[in-house]
Design a protein around this motif. Sequence first.
Motif, PDB file in Angstrom:
ATOM      1  N   ILE A  97       0.865  -1.186   0.000  1.00 59.23           N
ATOM      2  CA  ILE A  97       0.000   0.000   0.000  1.00 59.23           C
ATOM      3  C   ILE A  97       0.899   1.232   0.000  1.00 59.23           C
ATOM      4  CG2 ILE A  97      -1.775   1.285   1.239  1.00 59.23           C
ATOM      5  CD1 ILE A  97      -2.553  -1.398   2.578  1.00 59.23           C
ATOM      6  N   GLY A  98       0.721   2.072  -1.003  1.00 60.92           N
ATOM      7  CA  GLY A  98       1.472   3.321  -1.052  1.00 60.92           C
ATOM      8  C   GLY A  98       0.759   4.391  -0.236  1.00 60.92           C
ATOM      9  N   CYS A  99       1.456   5.017   0.685  1.00 59.86           N
ATOM     10  CA  CYS A  99       0.868   6.051   1.548  1.00 59.86           C
ATOM     11  C   CYS A  99       1.079   7.440   0.937  1.00 59.86           C
ATOM     12  CB  CYS A  99       1.494   5.989   2.938  1.00 59.86           C
ATOM     13  SG  CYS A  99       1.259   4.397   3.745  1.00 59.86           S
ATOM     14  N   TRP A 100       0.351   8.429   1.464  1.00 60.99           N
ATOM     15  CA  TRP A 100       0.441   9.806   0.958  1.00 60.99           C
ATOM     16  C   TRP A 100       1.805  10.426   1.227  1.00 60.99           C
ATOM     17  CZ3 TRP A 100      -4.928  11.813   2.937  1.00 60.99           C
ATOM     18  CH2 TRP A 100      -5.932  11.286   2.119  1.00 60.99           C
ATOM     19  N   ASN A 101       2.462   9.997   2.267  1.00 57.29           N
ATOM     20  CA  ASN A 101       3.776  10.556   2.590  1.00 57.29           C
ATOM     21  C   ASN A 101       4.911   9.799   1.881  1.00 57.29           C
ATOM     22  OD1 ASN A 101       3.816   8.195   4.001  1.00 57.29           O
ATOM     23  ND2 ASN A 101       4.273   9.109   5.983  1.00 57.29           N
ATOM     24  N   LYS A 102       4.583   9.041   0.836  1.00 57.92           N
ATOM     25  CA  LYS A 102       5.541   8.299  -0.016  1.00 57.92           C
ATOM     26  C   LYS A 102       6.123   7.065   0.651  1.00 57.92           C
ATOM     27  CE  LYS A 102       5.307  11.522  -3.182  1.00 57.92           C
ATOM     28  NZ  LYS A 102       4.229  11.457  -4.095  1.00 57.92           N
ATOM     29  N   GLU A 103       5.699   6.743   1.846  1.00 57.94           N
ATOM     30  CA  GLU A 103       6.138   5.493   2.464  1.00 57.94           C
ATOM     31  C   GLU A 103       5.265   4.360   1.954  1.00 57.94           C
ATOM     32  OE1 GLU A 103       6.090   5.888   6.677  1.00 57.94           O
ATOM     33  OE2 GLU A 103       7.772   7.294   6.718  1.00 57.94           O
ATOM     34  N   LYS A 104       5.748   3.135   2.134  1.00 54.86           N
ATOM     35  CA  LYS A 104       5.002   1.965   1.674  1.00 54.86           C
ATOM     36  C   LYS A 104       4.769   1.019   2.836  1.00 54.86           C
ATOM     37  CE  LYS A 104       6.828   2.236  -2.963  1.00 54.86           C
ATOM     38  NZ  LYS A 104       7.675   1.632  -3.981  1.00 54.86           N
ATOM     39  N   VAL A 105       3.577   0.461   2.884  1.00 55.20           N
ATOM     40  CA  VAL A 105       3.249  -0.558   3.874  1.00 55.20           C
ATOM     41  C   VAL A 105       3.145  -1.875   3.119  1.00 55.20           C
ATOM     42  CG1 VAL A 105       1.582  -1.361   5.558  1.00 55.20           C
ATOM     43  CG2 VAL A 105       2.011   1.089   5.317  1.00 55.20           C
ATOM     44  N   ARG A 106       3.979  -2.823   3.503  1.00 60.41           N
ATOM     45  CA  ARG A 106       3.971  -4.129   2.840  1.00 60.41           C
ATOM     46  C   ARG A 106       3.401  -5.166   3.801  1.00 60.41           C
ATOM     47  NH1 ARG A 106       9.198  -2.146   1.246  1.00 60.41           N
ATOM     48  NH2 ARG A 106       9.128  -1.604  -0.952  1.00 60.41           N
ATOM     49  N   VAL A 107       2.504  -6.024   3.290  1.00 62.80           N
ATOM     50  CA  VAL A 107       1.896  -7.087   4.083  1.00 62.80           C
ATOM     51  C   VAL A 107       2.115  -8.409   3.354  1.00 62.80           C
ATOM     52  CG1 VAL A 107      -0.230  -7.976   5.096  1.00 62.80           C
ATOM     53  CG2 VAL A 107       0.140  -5.506   4.945  1.00 62.80           C
ATOM     54  N   VAL A 108       2.621  -9.396   4.069  1.00 61.93           N
ATOM     55  CA  VAL A 108       2.798 -10.747   3.539  1.00 61.93           C
ATOM     56  C   VAL A 108       2.145 -11.699   4.525  1.00 61.93           C
ATOM     57  CG1 VAL A 108       4.464 -12.482   2.791  1.00 61.93           C
ATOM     58  CG2 VAL A 108       4.997 -10.060   2.509  1.00 61.93           C
ATOM     59  N   PHE A 109       1.401 -12.666   4.003  1.00 59.96           N
ATOM     60  CA  PHE A 109       0.690 -13.587   4.888  1.00 59.96           C
ATOM     61  C   PHE A 109       0.656 -14.985   4.298  1.00 59.96           C
ATOM     62  CE2 PHE A 109      -2.279 -11.570   2.057  1.00 59.96           C
ATOM     63  CZ  PHE A 109      -3.066 -12.614   1.589  1.00 59.96           C
ATOM     64  N   SER A 110       0.388 -15.957   5.155  1.00 55.57           N
ATOM     65  CA  SER A 110       0.211 -17.342   4.721  1.00 55.57           C
ATOM     66  C   SER A 110      -1.079 -17.875   5.329  1.00 55.57           C
ATOM     67  CB  SER A 110       1.409 -18.211   5.122  1.00 55.57           C
ATOM     68  OG  SER A 110       1.605 -18.169   6.506  1.00 55.57           O
ATOM     69  N   LEU A 111      -1.809 -18.643   4.519  1.00 54.84           N
ATOM     70  CA  LEU A 111      -3.109 -19.190   4.927  1.00 54.84           C
ATOM     71  C   LEU A 111      -3.086 -20.706   4.889  1.00 54.84           C
ATOM     72  CD1 LEU A 111      -5.549 -17.025   2.759  1.00 54.84           C
ATOM     73  CD2 LEU A 111      -5.036 -16.713   5.164  1.00 54.84           C
ATOM     74  N   ASP A 112      -3.879 -21.319   5.734  1.00 53.38           N
ATOM     75  CA  ASP A 112      -4.165 -22.746   5.650  1.00 53.38           C
ATOM     76  C   ASP A 112      -5.321 -22.883   4.664  1.00 53.38           C
ATOM     77  OD1 ASP A 112      -5.107 -25.356   6.010  1.00 53.38           O
ATOM     78  OD2 ASP A 112      -4.431 -25.388   8.082  1.00 53.38           O
ATOM     79  N   CYS A 113      -5.156 -23.682   3.618  1.00 51.56           N
ATOM     80  CA  CYS A 113      -6.184 -23.771   2.572  1.00 51.56           C
ATOM     81  C   CYS A 113      -7.452 -24.485   3.026  1.00 51.56           C
ATOM     82  CB  CYS A 113      -5.623 -24.478   1.337  1.00 51.56           C
ATOM     83  SG  CYS A 113      -4.426 -23.487   0.454  1.00 51.56           S
ATOM     84  N   CYS A 114      -7.374 -25.300   4.073  1.00 51.87           N
ATOM     85  CA  CYS A 114      -8.563 -26.014   4.524  1.00 51.87           C
ATOM     86  C   CYS A 114      -9.537 -25.086   5.226  1.00 51.87           C
ATOM     87  CB  CYS A 114      -8.164 -27.162   5.451  1.00 51.87           C
ATOM     88  SG  CYS A 114      -9.573 -28.108   6.079  1.00 51.87           S
ATOM     89  N   ASP A 115      -9.098 -24.391   6.260  1.00 49.84           N
ATOM     90  CA  ASP A 115     -10.020 -23.559   7.042  1.00 49.84           C
ATOM     91  C   ASP A 115      -9.807 -22.064   6.831  1.00 49.84           C
ATOM     92  OD1 ASP A 115      -7.636 -23.253   8.327  1.00 49.84           O
ATOM     93  OD2 ASP A 115      -8.254 -24.338  10.125  1.00 49.84           O
ATOM     94  N   ARG A 116      -8.892 -21.703   5.900  1.00 50.63           N
ATOM     95  CA  ARG A 116      -8.604 -20.293   5.566  1.00 50.63           C
ATOM     96  C   ARG A 116      -8.117 -19.481   6.759  1.00 50.63           C
ATOM     97  NH1 ARG A 116      -8.076 -21.224   0.476  1.00 50.63           N
ATOM     98  NH2 ARG A 116      -9.964 -21.571  -0.683  1.00 50.63           N
ATOM     99  N   GLU A 117      -7.526 -20.158   7.711  1.00 45.86           N
ATOM    100  CA  GLU A 117      -6.994 -19.475   8.887  1.00 45.86           C
ATOM    101  C   GLU A 117      -5.638 -18.863   8.541  1.00 45.86           C
ATOM    102  OE1 GLU A 117      -5.283 -20.677  13.296  1.00 45.86           O
ATOM    103  OE2 GLU A 117      -6.598 -22.048  12.222  1.00 45.86           O
ATOM    104  N   VAL A 118      -5.409 -17.625   8.993  1.00 46.14           N
ATOM    105  CA  VAL A 118      -4.118 -16.983   8.783  1.00 46.14           C
ATOM    106  C   VAL A 118      -3.121 -17.622   9.722  1.00 46.14           C
ATOM    107  CG1 VAL A 118      -2.841 -14.817   8.919  1.00 46.14           C
ATOM    108  CG2 VAL A 118      -5.176 -14.809   8.043  1.00 46.14           C
ATOM    109  N   MET A 119      -2.110 -18.231   9.176  1.00 39.24           N
ATOM    110  CA  MET A 119      -1.104 -18.902  10.005  1.00 39.24           C
ATOM    111  C   MET A 119      -0.052 -17.914  10.481  1.00 39.24           C
ATOM    112  SD  MET A 119      -0.796 -22.313   7.606  1.00 39.24           S
ATOM    113  CE  MET A 119       0.926 -22.332   7.805  1.00 39.24           C
ATOM    114  N   SER A 120       0.292 -16.967   9.600  1.00 40.17           N
ATOM    115  CA  SER A 120       1.314 -15.993   9.963  1.00 40.17           C
ATOM    116  C   SER A 120       1.187 -14.799   9.048  1.00 40.17           C
ATOM    117  CB  SER A 120       2.695 -16.618   9.825  1.00 40.17           C
ATOM    118  OG  SER A 120       3.688 -15.691  10.163  1.00 40.17           O
ATOM    119  N   TYR A 121       1.629 -13.638   9.528  1.00 40.72           N
ATOM    120  CA  TYR A 121       1.655 -12.436   8.704  1.00 40.72           C
ATOM    121  C   TYR A 121       2.791 -11.533   9.165  1.00 40.72           C
ATOM    122  CZ  TYR A 121      -0.733 -10.153  12.587  1.00 40.72           C
ATOM    123  OH  TYR A 121      -1.054  -9.655  13.821  1.00 40.72           O
ATOM    124  N   VAL A 122       3.256 -10.709   8.260  1.00 41.11           N
ATOM    125  CA  VAL A 122       4.327  -9.758   8.555  1.00 41.11           C
ATOM    126  C   VAL A 122       3.920  -8.439   7.948  1.00 41.11           C
ATOM    127  CG1 VAL A 122       6.775  -9.236   8.315  1.00 41.11           C
ATOM    128  CG2 VAL A 122       6.023 -11.590   8.370  1.00 41.11           C
TER     129      VAL A 122
END
Length: 122
Positions: A97-122
């Motif tokens: 996500i590009g912010c108005w102040n030119k900084e960027k927010v990056r999100v990375v995540f992993s899901l379990d495909c069976c129950d769609r539960e987020v296992m981890s995110y950064v």
Amino acid sequence: TRYSKSDDALLLPLIENLCDKRATNGYRRITAHLNRQLKSGEHAFVKVNPKRIYRIMRLNNLLLAKHTGRVGDNRAHEGKVITLHSNTRWCSDGFEIGCWNKEKVRVVFSLDCCDREVMSYV
């Protein structure tokens, strides 16, 4: 009338022999193997054109079946990944996500495909 050169009859046994040994090779690989064999000097030919090999193989039904790109109707994919148990199949993705102040927010995540539960995110 069928097109044939007089030397085609001399090449046909060599091509058939290669096709017997290498049943999954197409005309291009057969041409390469044949030219390598002809280079050894046992035969009257110096080099053979792939178009000629294709024609000889087509006229004698030695070509492989054309690949259509479809694996089979029994493996049709409707876009849903189904797993029966948790912790057997995972997926991951990320976005920025590009912010108005030119900084960027990056999100990375992993899901379990069976129950769609987020296992981890950064």
